[in-house]
Design an enzyme around this catalytic site. Sequence first.
Site, mmCIF file in Angstrom:
data_model
loop_
_atom_site.group_PDB
_atom_site.id
_atom_site.type_symbol
_atom_site.label_atom_id
_atom_site.label_comp_id
_atom_site.label_asym_id
_atom_site.label_seq_id
_atom_site.Cartn_x
_atom_site.Cartn_y
_atom_site.Cartn_z
ATOM 1 N N SER A 28 18.723 -0.710 -2.759
ATOM 2 C CA SER A 28 17.873 -0.236 -1.862
ATOM 3 C C SER A 28 17.831 -0.435 0.262
ATOM 4 C CB SER A 28 16.397 -0.843 -2.397
ATOM 5 O OG SER A 28 15.945 -0.084 -3.641
ATOM 6 N N HIS B 196 5.936 6.793 -8.929
ATOM 7 C CA HIS B 196 4.605 5.969 -7.758
ATOM 8 C C HIS B 196 3.419 7.251 -6.631
ATOM 9 C CE1 HIS B 196 7.853 3.238 -7.341
ATOM 10 N NE2 HIS B 196 7.382 2.887 -6.414
ATOM 11 N N CYS C 255 10.520 3.338 -3.429
ATOM 12 C CA CYS C 255 10.234 3.999 -4.418
ATOM 13 C C CYS C 255 11.866 5.014 -4.871
ATOM 14 C CB CYS C 255 9.268 5.624 -3.880
ATOM 15 S SG CYS C 255 9.469 7.218 -5.473
#
Lengths: 379, 648
Positions: free
Chosen positions: B327, B370, B383
Site C-alpha cells: 500500500s 469502505h 482502500c
Amino acid sequence: MSYLEYHAKSTPTGLRKILYLNWPLVLLLSAAVGVGLLMLYSVAGGSFSPWVEPQAKRFGMGLFVMLAIAMVPIWFWRNISVLAYFIALTLLVAVELFGAIGMGAQRWIDLGPLRLQPSELMKITLVMVLAAYYDWLPANKTSRPLFVLAPVLLILVPTFLVLKQPDLGTAILLLTAGGGVMFLAGVHWAYFAAVIGGGVGLVSAVFESRGTDWQLIKDYQFRRIDTFLDPSQDPLGAGYHITQSKIALGSGGWSGRGFMQGTQSRLNFLPEKHTDFIFTTLAEEFGFVGGVTLLSIYMLIIIFCISTAISTKDRFSSLVTLGIALNFFLFFSVNMSMVMGLAPVVGVPLPLVSYGGSAMLVLLAAFGVVQSANVHRPR
Amino acid sequence: MKRNSKDADSSHRKLTRRSLLLGGAQLGFAGLLAMRMRYLQVDQADQFRLLAEENRVNIRLIAPNRGEIYDRHGVIIAQNSPSYRIVLVPEDAGDVEKVIANLTRLLPIDEEDLERARTEMRRSPPFLPITLADQISWKDISKVAVNAPALPGITPEVGLTRLYPQNADFAHVVGYVGPVSDYDLSKMEDPEPILRIPRFQIGKVGFEARQEEALRGKAGAKRVEVNAMGRVMRELDRQEGESGADMQLTLDAELQSYTQARLGTESAAAVVIDIEHGDVLAISSSPSYDPNLFVRGISVADYRALTSDPYRPLANKTVQGTYPPGSTFKMVTALAGLEHGVIGPEDTAYCPGHLEVAGRRFHCWKRGGHGHVNLEDSLKHSCDVYYYDLAIKVGIDRISDMANKLGLGIKHELPMSAVAAGLTPNRDWKARVHGQDWLVGDTVNASIGQGYMLASPLQLAVMTARIASGRSVTPRLVKSVDGVEEPSGAGETLAINPNNLRNLRKAMNAVSNDRRGTAYRSRIIAEGMRMAGKTGTSQVRNITAAERAAGVISNDDLPWERRDHALFVCFAPVENPKYAVSVVVEHGGGGSTAAAPIARDIILQALYRGTPPLDAYPSADRSKIEAQQERLERERLKRRESQGNDQA
C-alpha cells in the site's frame, strides 16, 4: 761454471752484497703487495682486520726471507736443489696422507703457527731442480731421449700428486712451468711439438667420441667439462662466480667507482673477494686504469727477471730466474684470465695481492733466489 | 776448458734466444689481457654498470595509509589502528624451537600457524623476520615484552589494521576490508604491485569495496641497497606514498546506532533521508554482524552461523533487498491519476469490498468494503478498490512513469554493495521479459504495489522524500572527500503540479493524524513535529478463494517466512518536511502494527537529534515508550562498553 770460477772472478762479499741487489725489483714486488694490502683493506670494509694486518706481517717476514736468501751465494742454492725438491715431494706425499682439508681440497700441512702448502713449495723447487739438472747436463746431451725422460718424470710425479689433492690450477702451473724450463734449456722443438700435438689429438679424440659407441669418458664427465668450459650454462652454480666477477669488472669502467665504493665486492656479490677474485675488486674500484697498472707492475717484474737472466753467464742462475719468472707469469695470467671470463675457474690466487698464507712467503723466497743469482753474478 | 766455454757460449745464446721468445709470448699474452680488460671495462662498461645496479638496488613498496571514514559529525566509523604481531628472526633466536616453546607457554599459538612459520623459516634466509602470530592483543604483547630475556629473536611488531569501532552498526554500509586473496588478484587485469605486499588489506564488501580506489591511496617506494643474501644494508632514498582520501559520510552515527538498536532482532531495514540535501542519515539492516570479525579472519563456525541464519544478517536489506511495496505504492497510483486528470481529490469511488475485473474478483483488504471514498479516505483507510478502479483508468504505463519519477525502479548509485534497481513493470517490460501481453489484472495488482512491483527500502524513502519536497531528491552517502564537499542531492523541482502534491500530503497526514487513519496509533502529538505517512502490508503468498471463504488466516498463525511484510513510509514535520523514513519489517505482519511504530520512533529521534521527550507521544503510550527508551539506552550502553573492551 764451477765453484772455483766464482772465486776467480770478483763477486761482492759481505755487506757490499746489499748494493748489488736488484732494488727496482724489490720496489716492484713491494708495489704489488701494496696494491694487495689496499684492496684487502677495502674488501674488509675499511678495516685492517681480518686481512691487512696478517698479510702485512707476512710480507715483512717474506721480505726478510728474500733478503736472507739473496745474501747466500747462488751455488749453495744450486747444490741443495735436489734435496729441496725431494723434501717438497715428501711433503706432498705427507699432505696426501695426513693433510688438513681446506676449501674442499687437501692442501695444507699444519705446522702450528704456519700452515705449509707443499704444492707452493713444489712450484719453486721444481724450477730449481730442473735448472740444476740442465746446469749439470752437457749441452749436447740435452735433447737425447733418456735425458729428456728424467726431467719429464721430475715434473709429472709432483703434478700427479697435486692433481690428486685435487688442485687443477697448481697442476697446470707445475706442468707449464716445468715444460717452460725444459724449453729454455734448449730441448729440441720436436718434443714440444709432439707433446702439444699429442695433447690436442687426445682431447679432440675424446670430444670426437662423444655420442658414438666408442665414447671414451662418461656422459656426466662430459657435462662437467661443459660447465667447466662455459660456466654461463649454470648461472646459479659454477657460472654465478664468473658472471658476478664480470659485472664487477665491467661496472668499474675507465677509472673505477672509487676506493671502497665497489658495490659488487662490498655487498658480497663477489665470491672469495679477498683471495682468488681480489682482482675484480681492484678493477671495480679503480677501473681499467687500476687493472692495467697492476698488469704493468707484473710485466715489469717479468722483464727485470728476463734481463737479469740474459746478462748472467751462469746457466743455473739464468734458468732458475727465468723459471721463477715464468711461474710468476703463469700465476697472474691464469688468475686474470679466470676472473675476466677467458678461462675456466681454477683455484689460482693473484700473486702477491691475494690474501694467502704460504703463497706469498714462498714467492718472495723464490725471488730471493733470483736476487741471489743477481748478487752473485760474476762481474 | 776452452771447448767447454765455447759450448757454454752457444748454449747461452740459445737460452737467450728462447728466453726472448718466451718473454715475447708473455708480453703478447699480457697485451691480450689488457685488451680484454678494455673490452669489459670501457666498451661494455655501461651494460655492466646497469647489471651491478640491478644487483644492488631493490625497490620496496611502502603501503599507504588507508583513508578513514567518519560520520557527518566527525565520529569515526572506520579507522586504522595499531595491530600487533609477533615476529621471530631465526638468526637472533639461536635455538628456535626452544624460543617457540617458551612463547607458546605465554600465549597460545595454533600449531597450524607454527607449522607454516617453520616452513617459511626453512625457505628464507635467517635474517628475515617470520610472523608467528598476528592480531595480538595489547595484553599478550605486554606479556611478551616483559619476558623478552627468555625470548631472544622475538619482537613485537606494530602495523596498521582496519578497525570498525562502531562494530555492527555500520557493517552493511561500510562493509569491511581483508587481506588480498588470490581470487581478488585473479579478478584484476593488471593488479597494482602494492597488492602483493603481505597482509595488505583491500575493501571486500560495501563502501570499503566500492570506494577502494579513493580509500587506498598511492603506494610509496623506497630504494634499498641489498647484499648478495638479500639483507638490506641501507636505505638509498624514499618517496612517501599518498594516504587514501578521508571520507565523511552523510550518516549520523548516533541516529544510525539508534536505528540499529530499534530494529532489534527483527529481520528489517530502515532508511532515514534528510530531505534538504538527500543526505542518508541512517541506513540500517537488521540483524547485523561485526565487520571486525572479517578483518581478523572469521572462524568457520562464526561464518556458518551468519550464513545459516534465516534472517540473513549478511544481506544488506536496505539497498539490495527488494519487496513488494504494497500500500505504500498507493501514493504513486494516486499521483498518476491526479496528474493526468483522471480524478480530482474529492472524486469518489464506491468500494463494496471487491472489484470484478475481466471475470476475476479482486478483493479489498476490508471484506465489507469502505463505501464511498475520496482520495483522502482511500489513503487513510488504505482502500484497495479505489486504486483498482483508478489504475484501470490511468493505465499501467503512466503509473510506471510516475513511479520512476518518484525514484522507484531506478538504481540510486550509492557506494554500497549490490544496490538493486527494484522493478516498476509496464507493458514493454512484460513483453520483453515474459513475452506476454500485459493484462488488466496486472494493472490491478500493480496499483497497490503487489504483483511484479518491487522496491527497496532506500527507494521507498526516496519516494517519500520526493513527495514531501516536490523535488527529485537524490540520496547521497558521501558528504565530503578529504574535506571537499560532495554535490548536494537536493534535486530539481519535479514536473508535478504542486496542488496535487499538497493534496496527496494532506491525505498522508490523515493516515497518521486522523482518528480513523491506519497509523493513527503511531502518531506524533508534539506541535510542529507531526508526521505524515503510509502503511503497507505486502503479501508474499496468494490467498485462495477457499481460504478467503473460510476466513483469511491471521499472520500470527502462519509460519514466519509466509507472513506478510510490514512497511511504513513517512515524513515529518508535516508543515515543513525535513526527514523521510522508510521501514520494512520482513514477514512482520501488518504495516500499521509492525513498521509504523518503528518509523515513528526513528523519525522522532531524528527530529529531536536524540531521545525525544515523552510528551511527543500520545499519553496512552508514554509508559510503554519510556520502558522501551530505557531498554534501548541500556542496550546501547552495554554495546559501547564491549566496544571499549575490544579496542583495549
